[in-house]
Design an enzyme around this catalytic site. Sequence first.
Site, PDB file in Angstrom:
ATOM      1  N   LYS A  92       0.861  -1.189   0.000  1.00 48.87           N
ATOM      2  CA  LYS A  92       0.000   0.000   0.000  1.00 48.87           C
ATOM      3  C   LYS A  92       0.894   1.235   0.000  1.00 48.87           C
ATOM      4  O   LYS A  92       1.923   1.268   0.686  1.00 48.87           O
ATOM      5  CB  LYS A  92      -0.912  -0.014   1.223  1.00 48.87           C
ATOM      6  CG  LYS A  92      -1.924   1.127   1.267  1.00 48.87           C
ATOM      7  CD  LYS A  92      -2.866   0.974   2.451  1.00 48.87           C
ATOM      8  CE  LYS A  92      -3.869   2.114   2.530  1.00 48.87           C
ATOM      9  NZ  LYS A  92      -4.826   1.960   3.661  1.00 48.87           N
ATOM     10  N   SER A  94      -9.665   2.317   2.873  1.00 47.86           N
ATOM     11  CA  SER A  94      -8.749   3.025   1.993  1.00 47.86           C
ATOM     12  C   SER A  94      -7.786   2.127   1.229  1.00 47.86           C
ATOM     13  O   SER A  94      -7.107   2.582   0.305  1.00 47.86           O
ATOM     14  CB  SER A  94      -7.936   4.030   2.822  1.00 47.86           C
ATOM     15  OG  SER A  94      -7.119   3.357   3.780  1.00 47.86           O
ATOM     16  N   SER A 110     -10.100  -0.266   7.123  1.00 44.15           N
ATOM     17  CA  SER A 110      -9.567  -0.061   5.776  1.00 44.15           C
ATOM     18  C   SER A 110      -8.866  -1.258   5.169  1.00 44.15           C
ATOM     19  O   SER A 110      -8.474  -1.222   4.010  1.00 44.15           O
ATOM     20  CB  SER A 110      -8.615   1.145   5.760  1.00 44.15           C
ATOM     21  OG  SER A 110      -9.334   2.339   5.926  1.00 44.15           O
TER      22      SER A 110
END
Length: 495
Positions: free
Chosen positions: A79, A154, A178
């Site tokens: 990420k 996210s 998330s």
Amino acid sequence: MKDFAFATVAELSAALAARQCSALELTDAALAKIAAAQPTLNAFVSVDPDGARAAAKAADAARAKGEGGALTGIPIAQKDLFMTEGLRTTCSSKMLANFVAPYDAHIVTALKQAGTVLIGKTAMDEFAMGSSTETSFFGIVHNPWQPEAVPGGSSGGSAVAVAAGLVPAATGSDTGGSIRQPASFCGITGIKPTYGICSRYGMVAFASSLDQAGPMARSAEDCALLLTAMAGHDVRDATSLPHPKEDYSRELAQPAAAKPLEGVRIGLPDAFFGDGIDAPVLAAVEAALVELRALGAATVPVSLPNIDYSVPTYYVLAPAEASSNLSRFDGVRYGHRAAQYTDLFDMYQKTRAEGFGDEVKRRILVGTYVLSHGYYDAYYLKAQKVRRLIADDYQAAFAQCDVILGPTVPTTAPSLGAQMQDPIQMYLNDIFTIGANLAGLPAMSVPCGFTPNGLPIGMQLQGPYFSEARLLNIAHRFQQATDWHRRTPKETRHA
């Protein structure tokens, strides 16, 4: 090379060990799939072909010598809020669009040492603020099951990369759900471990008392392999727990008995099965409970009386911490700086106005307000007290059960743009996930079904502190008996 599309980490590891493929072949295949899918899915912000191929060659050399472990040669994605030396770390924001990290985050180092091959960095909601990966400066990300649907957020880019078969595993971060929410929306498995199990060193902070890194993959077995490498005490992070290293796959290797979950007590809170849950979601979770009971688990009612306050509590505490953490992005030291300004204050103002998107600005404003003079006691301090009540509720519930189960989110993936004009509705979708972050508990999402129109559904397992191995084992036994985690999106199956 045999076609390993949608193979799990465990399967790829076995194939590498049997010389059925090489790490370089897997890496080249991943790079080709990403290039083909990027125009439609937009899952990646940065791809590192040269670095990936060099790491793959090193992994092949290690395996040729009989060295390395289960993850040696496995392609993964990070990420884009984890620092990666020499590679952009943007947090999907204009503020850091050209920022190249000078060092590796702890979990990046740990996974490199385990032999994984870093393919690239995945898109996310800007500074991890959002639930749909629509706030990325680099464009929206599409759900591979239905491109007109959001992937969740996210960690949406990571979820899409795994669900679409671009990489077998990726990292995510979870501040209020998330990892789990996009895992549910994209039909994969993801776990947020106990707060402090994975070091936050080198992870760009959103809300420091809530943020936690975790793995996302097709199966619980894969998540266990990655978490074993990622977890561990780090003296550079004051919130890192001095918890002994664990092999989180230790229970998974045991032969499956006729009733492998005999003696497991699953708590079912009324709050997780009430109004507001889409009918297909509720039906899928209830069907999963039937399967878990068949595997030997017992279900018991439990109460979480203050869980309804988790969303307002979170949206006081998280923005407050964000307003403090993001104050460092001022155009002075690194990141975006306004091209024209008259004085230092004007530079600050224009830099932040230009560099941050609407959702980030909204949360900074809320956080600054609740921390301001006259409002700290009324909002922030009160929210901290409610946070303690929620944590106490969980501890009382775990005196009656081993794990708590419910839907990961009340709905399946909404259409793109459906919630961007109504942030409150987007926030309310986190009602089932936020409690684990406020209490610092481990929690995971496991695929358990689909809607009639083909969107994935996830169920959530939450456990007491340091119960990751138990959660992963329950999920693994469920996945041995079902194939929801094996389903693949039709749109990408032949990509």
